[in-house]
Design an enzyme around this catalytic site. Structure first.
Site, PDB file in Angstrom:
ATOM      1  CG  ASN A  11      -2.199   0.612   1.163  1.00  0.00           C
ATOM      2  OD1 ASN A  11      -2.900   0.705   2.162  1.00  0.00           O
ATOM      3  ND2 ASN A  11      -2.617   1.068  -0.003  1.00  0.00           N
ATOM      4  CB  CYS A  72      -4.922   4.817   5.899  1.00  0.00           C
ATOM      5  SG  CYS A  72      -4.040   3.651   4.823  1.00  0.00           S
ATOM      6  N   GLY A  73      -4.582   2.216   8.243  1.00  0.00           N
ATOM      7  CA  GLY A  73      -3.631   1.509   9.087  1.00  0.00           C
ATOM      8  C   GLY A  73      -2.249   1.391   8.475  1.00  0.00           C
ATOM      9  NE  ARG A 187     -14.919   5.229   2.494  1.00  0.00           N
ATOM     10  CZ  ARG A 187     -15.727   5.609   3.475  1.00  0.00           C
ATOM     11  NH1 ARG A 187     -17.030   5.374   3.390  1.00  0.00           N
ATOM     12  NH2 ARG A 187     -15.247   6.218   4.540  1.00  0.00           N
ATOM     13  CB  CYS A 196      -6.798  -2.284   2.736  1.00  0.00           C
ATOM     14  SG  CYS A 196      -7.934  -1.176   3.613  1.00  0.00           S
TER      15      CYS A 196
END
Length: 251
Positions: A11, A72-73, A187, A196
């Site tokens: 990510n 957001c981790g 999204r 994610c």
């Protein structure tokens, strides 16, 4: 503008410091431009960091389509890596996000993110809705669902009735050879990402809810790498590594 490109489990994010970044009113459009892959730097998100003290940060976060994100981790791990290694920050890092205050600690050279929210919302159409800083609609992936079927499945369920007009991220998990795998359709990106963090937390909680005999910790294989979800009586932690890929400048 000076920036850092950082990834956590695949990510990836473009990170700028407040003093280098443009005015807040310009950031949404900037995010759409510089997050484009092949045409610009390319990333899943763009964020601006402001250092409050030696162990406290606040961020302004944008998805690749210019929309904002509460939490957001994986980005939390990414900015903790930057803060400690390049900005003389100290662990544990206190990070103020749109989803609440979170804390990131160093545990065995990995970054452990205390998720600010981990709440079960309810069940709808055989899927469970979790709020892990952002909403995730979680399903167990069924055998025989190929990539295109999964993408169509996710798009068709982006807006569960229990949530507002922004809808949810879609996350799916499955078990294979005693290992657990998860993937998220995010999204704001409107596609699958390599990882994610909030989706991994939602999937981990979903699996532990279904299989309580697994205990309070689960290792999840994401397309971009492996993370650990650890649950305690009061908190949920996302644990994994991060990497500063390069520094750059754009005009």
């Amino acid at each position: 503008m000076k920036f850092y490109k950082i990834q956590a489990s695949g990510n990836d994010f473009i990170v700028a410091l407040e003093n280098d970044a443009p005015a807040k009113s310009l950031r949404s459009e900037l995010a759409k431009k510089i997050c484009q892959r092949k045409l610009s730097v390319g990333a899943d998100g763009f964020l601006v960091l402001d250092k409050i003290s030696d162990n406290e940060l606040v961020w302004d976060f944008y998805n690749s389509d210019g929309s904002t994100a509460e939490m957001c981790g994986n980005a939390s791990r990414a900015v903790a890596k930057l803060f400690i290694e390049r900005l003389d920050g100290e662990a544990p890092v206190q990070l103020r996000t749109g989803g609440g205050l979170t804390e990131i600690e160093l545990v065995d050279k990995k970054y452990s993110v205390k998720m600010p929210i981990c709440q079960f919302i309810g069940t709808e159409a055989k899927g469970n809705i979790w709020n892990t800083g952002v909403p995730h609609y979680v399903f167990e992936k069924k055998f025989g669902m190929n990539d295109e079927n999964v993408k169509s499945f996710c798009r068709s369920r982006r807006f569960p009735e229990k949530l507002d007009s922004r809808g949810a991220n879609l996350s799916l998990w499955y078990e294979e050879n005693n290992s657990y795998f998860a993937v998220s359709f995010e999204r704001g990106v409107e596609d699958f990402t390599l990882a994610c963090g909030t989706g991994a937390a939602a999937c981990g909680l979903d699996i532990l809810k279904k299989y309580p005999d697994l205990g309070d910790e689960i290792s999840l294989n994401l397309p971009g790498g492996k993370v650990i979800i650890r649950k305690t009586k009061d908190s949920v932690f996302l644990i994994g590594d991060a990497e500063i890929i390069f520094e750059g400048r754009i005009s």
